[in-house]
Write an enzyme that holds these catalytic residues in place. Sequence first.
Site, PDB file in Angstrom:
ATOM      1  N   HIS A 306       1.139  -1.614   0.225  1.00  0.00           N
ATOM      2  CA  HIS A 306      -0.508  -0.365   0.078  1.00  0.00           C
ATOM      3  C   HIS A 306       1.129   1.221  -0.363  1.00  0.00           C
ATOM      4  O   HIS A 306       2.022   1.196   0.778  1.00  0.00           O
ATOM      5  CB  HIS A 306      -0.725   0.526   0.873  1.00  0.00           C
ATOM      6  CG  HIS A 306      -1.975   0.819   1.013  1.00  0.00           C
ATOM      7  ND1 HIS A 306      -2.146   2.180   1.161  1.00  0.00           N
ATOM      8  CD2 HIS A 306      -3.120   1.004   0.406  1.00  0.00           C
ATOM      9  CE1 HIS A 306      -2.838   2.727   0.847  1.00  0.00           C
ATOM     10  NE2 HIS A 306      -3.802   1.848   0.891  1.00  0.00           N
ATOM     11  N   ASP A 363      -8.327  -5.236  -0.335  1.00  0.00           N
ATOM     12  CA  ASP A 363      -8.451  -5.617  -1.654  1.00  0.00           C
ATOM     13  C   ASP A 363      -8.491  -6.590  -1.366  1.00  0.00           C
ATOM     14  O   ASP A 363      -8.990  -8.075  -2.181  1.00  0.00           O
ATOM     15  CB  ASP A 363      -8.387  -4.975  -2.886  1.00  0.00           C
ATOM     16  CG  ASP A 363      -9.387  -3.601  -2.641  1.00  0.00           C
ATOM     17  OD1 ASP A 363     -10.046  -3.953  -2.416  1.00  0.00           O
ATOM     18  OD2 ASP A 363      -8.173  -2.912  -2.930  1.00  0.00           O
TER      19      ASP A 363
HETATM   20  N1  CMC Z   1       4.285  -7.814  -4.967  1.00  0.00           N
HETATM   21  C1  CMC Z   1       5.743  -7.536  -5.056  1.00  0.00           C
HETATM   22  N2  CMC Z   1       6.291  -6.313  -4.993  1.00  0.00           N
HETATM   23  C2  CMC Z   1       5.572  -4.879  -4.372  1.00  0.00           C
HETATM   24  C3  CMC Z   1       4.455  -5.269  -4.595  1.00  0.00           C
HETATM   25  C4  CMC Z   1       3.777  -6.088  -4.408  1.00  0.00           C
HETATM   26  N3  CMC Z   1       2.822  -5.774  -4.886  1.00  0.00           N
HETATM   27  N4  CMC Z   1       4.496  -4.190  -3.785  1.00  0.00           N
HETATM   28  C5  CMC Z   1       5.619  -3.226  -3.737  1.00  0.00           C
HETATM   29  N5  CMC Z   1       6.362  -3.620  -4.293  1.00  0.00           N
HETATM   30  C6  CMC Z   1       7.987  -3.679  -4.146  1.00  0.00           C
HETATM   31  C7  CMC Z   1       8.179  -2.981  -5.389  1.00  0.00           C
HETATM   32  O1  CMC Z   1       8.790  -3.924  -6.830  1.00  0.00           O
HETATM   33  C8  CMC Z   1       9.503  -1.714  -5.134  1.00  0.00           C
HETATM   34  O2  CMC Z   1      10.682  -2.404  -4.426  1.00  0.00           O
HETATM   35  P1  CMC Z   1      11.838  -1.574  -4.968  1.00  0.00           P
HETATM   36  O3  CMC Z   1      12.119  -1.059  -3.335  1.00  0.00           O
HETATM   37  O4  CMC Z   1      12.796  -2.902  -4.479  1.00  0.00           O
HETATM   38  O5  CMC Z   1      11.985  -1.631  -6.053  1.00  0.00           O
HETATM   39  C9  CMC Z   1       8.808  -1.654  -3.233  1.00  0.00           C
HETATM   40  O6  CMC Z   1       8.107  -2.667  -3.138  1.00  0.00           O
HETATM   41  C10 CMC Z   1       7.847  -0.662  -3.125  1.00  0.00           C
HETATM   42  O7  CMC Z   1       7.106  -0.397  -4.435  1.00  0.00           O
HETATM   43  P2  CMC Z   1       6.252   1.048  -5.005  1.00  0.00           P
HETATM   44  O8  CMC Z   1       5.769   0.210  -6.140  1.00  0.00           O
HETATM   45  O9  CMC Z   1       7.300   2.294  -4.318  1.00  0.00           O
HETATM   46  O10 CMC Z   1       4.860   1.208  -4.296  1.00  0.00           O
HETATM   47  P3  CMC Z   1       4.006   1.940  -3.774  1.00  0.00           P
HETATM   48  O11 CMC Z   1       3.704   3.035  -2.674  1.00  0.00           O
HETATM   49  O12 CMC Z   1       4.226   3.062  -5.181  1.00  0.00           O
HETATM   50  O13 CMC Z   1       3.051   1.357  -4.027  1.00  0.00           O
HETATM   51  C11 CMC Z   1       0.891  -0.005  -4.405  1.00  0.00           C
HETATM   52  C12 CMC Z   1       1.882   0.847  -3.919  1.00  0.00           C
HETATM   53  C13 CMC Z   1      -0.523  -0.208  -3.855  1.00  0.00           C
HETATM   54  C14 CMC Z   1       1.207   0.425  -5.970  1.00  0.00           C
HETATM   55  C15 CMC Z   1       2.232  -0.856  -5.334  1.00  0.00           C
HETATM   56  O14 CMC Z   1       1.630  -1.972  -3.662  1.00  0.00           O
HETATM   57  C16 CMC Z   1       0.728  -2.126  -5.258  1.00  0.00           C
HETATM   58  O15 CMC Z   1       1.515  -2.305  -6.933  1.00  0.00           O
HETATM   59  N6  CMC Z   1       0.583  -3.067  -4.825  1.00  0.00           N
HETATM   60  C17 CMC Z   1      -0.860  -4.332  -5.967  1.00  0.00           C
HETATM   61  C18 CMC Z   1      -1.354  -3.582  -6.488  1.00  0.00           C
HETATM   62  C19 CMC Z   1      -2.417  -3.699  -5.256  1.00  0.00           C
HETATM   63  O16 CMC Z   1      -3.003  -4.495  -4.199  1.00  0.00           O
HETATM   64  N7  CMC Z   1      -3.024  -2.295  -4.955  1.00  0.00           N
HETATM   65  C20 CMC Z   1      -4.453  -1.976  -3.739  1.00  0.00           C
HETATM   66  C21 CMC Z   1      -3.497  -0.784  -2.920  1.00  0.00           C
HETATM   67  S1  CMC Z   1      -5.148  -1.237  -1.270  1.00  0.00           S
HETATM   68  C22 CMC Z   1      -6.229   0.102  -2.408  1.00  0.00           C
HETATM   69  C23 CMC Z   1      -6.081   1.101  -2.369  1.00  0.00           C
HETATM   70  O17 CMC Z   1      -6.438   1.698  -1.167  1.00  0.00           O
HETATM   71  O18 CMC Z   1      -6.924   1.720  -3.884  1.00  0.00           O
END
Ligand code: CMC
Length: 428
Positions: A306, A363
Amino acid sequence: MSEKTATLDLGETKVEFPVHKGTIGPDVVDIRKLYGQSGRFTYDPGFTSTASCESKLTYIDGEEGILLHRGYSIEDLAEDSSFMEVAYLLLNGELPTPDDYDDFTRTITLHTMVHEQLRELYRGFRRDAHPMAIMCGVVGSMSAFYHDSTDIKDPEQRTIASHRLIAKMPTIAAMAFKYAVGQPTLYPDNSLSYTGNFLKMTFGVPAEPYEVNPVVERALDRIFILHADHEQNASTSTVRLAGSSGANPFACIAAGIACLWGPAHGGANEAALNMLKEIGHPSAIPGYIERAKDKNDPFRLMGFGHRVYKNHDPRATVMRKTVREVLGSLGVDDPVFDVALELEEMALNDDYFIEKKLFPNVDFYSGIILSAIGFPTSMFTALFALARTVGWVAQWNEMIEDPDQRIGRPRQLYTGPVQREYLPLEKR
Ligand code: CMC
């Protein structure tokens, strides 16, 4: 509200900014005068360090896993409140008295039907249209049906538009479902609760009586509570940005629905369940975990991680309990749920996920419950939109009433070509 100041040293100039204190949460440095005083912009793609507005609605502490609506914890609301009460709270700032509650639910009930002509719109969509495509179109079209509540300067019209959006969203979502499965749409039944009525419009048919299952009704109502609002997330910011230009509320909420559709936001529960189905069997989980950890593979474990919660998602904790209640009550036995429970266990004990603070989010669990209730995955995001409409509408109202409100207009760091001479086609 400003007590301290912060100074930015740019070498040749120093600029001083007021620092504002909220009731809780980080202070904010008010940089509104930065460009005027220094000719510089700030650069914050993804808005990770930017407060875009002042708000009294929802507070999140991502490190501690805290979510409050108007000061009340999401755990208390999910346990003891109802979606209609949370809607009243978000819109009005206080919990309703019993009389307020009756008046509010009655008002919402009186707006549950949609304009008869609006029903015709559905026939223009293909039967296999995604419900979110229908929702974007139908909600956007409401501005063409409800002219008498599009004047955003009139507080009474704003209130009526807000009530209409909250009341009609279940009808619109249920009609999208019925259209896809080829069954007749049902009119709302105002003798039922908000959530019970939605269940009947979705799963009932005119030929048979429909009994609302109280466990399912409570679980769905709880899912609605958990999705009602979530501070300045992508879709809420979209609603505010659209609204900042003076666009009418129906157009703004349609914009929010479009943003919510993405798999990184509201589309995550659909993506999470599709992923569980693709995994298919607990024995395949380790392979998927390895793929999620592989830097060269774009695959991510959907329903994990998240942007704000870096400890646990408090909504997920509530949902985790509800999953077991619903599966138990419905006697559901589906291998997808075994995969989900095993994946949760393995990821929670995996160093990569522990180190990066990637926990199951709301989710991950809501998809399991919705599927057990009988919703197809394509409806999941539509249900999220239904619930989040309350937050969008409350945030939109707050923005319109804010005397500091201006059109939202971010700037950029330009890295394209500098000015160059245009050569006519024949000379290139
Ligand atoms: N699986 C594997 N690795 C992950 C995941 C995941 N679901 N989420 C983040 N990472 C890793 C990512 O690769 C990165 O690694 P590194 O630091 O080595 O590059 C690190 O964790 C940080 O990730 P980020 O993309 O910079 O984090 P963010 O805050 O920009 O993204 C997120 C948050 C929710 C978009 C992401 O965790 C994601 O894509 N999750 C899967 C989709 C999901 O379940 N979304 C629902 C969110 S809750 C509903 C809502 O509130 O809308």
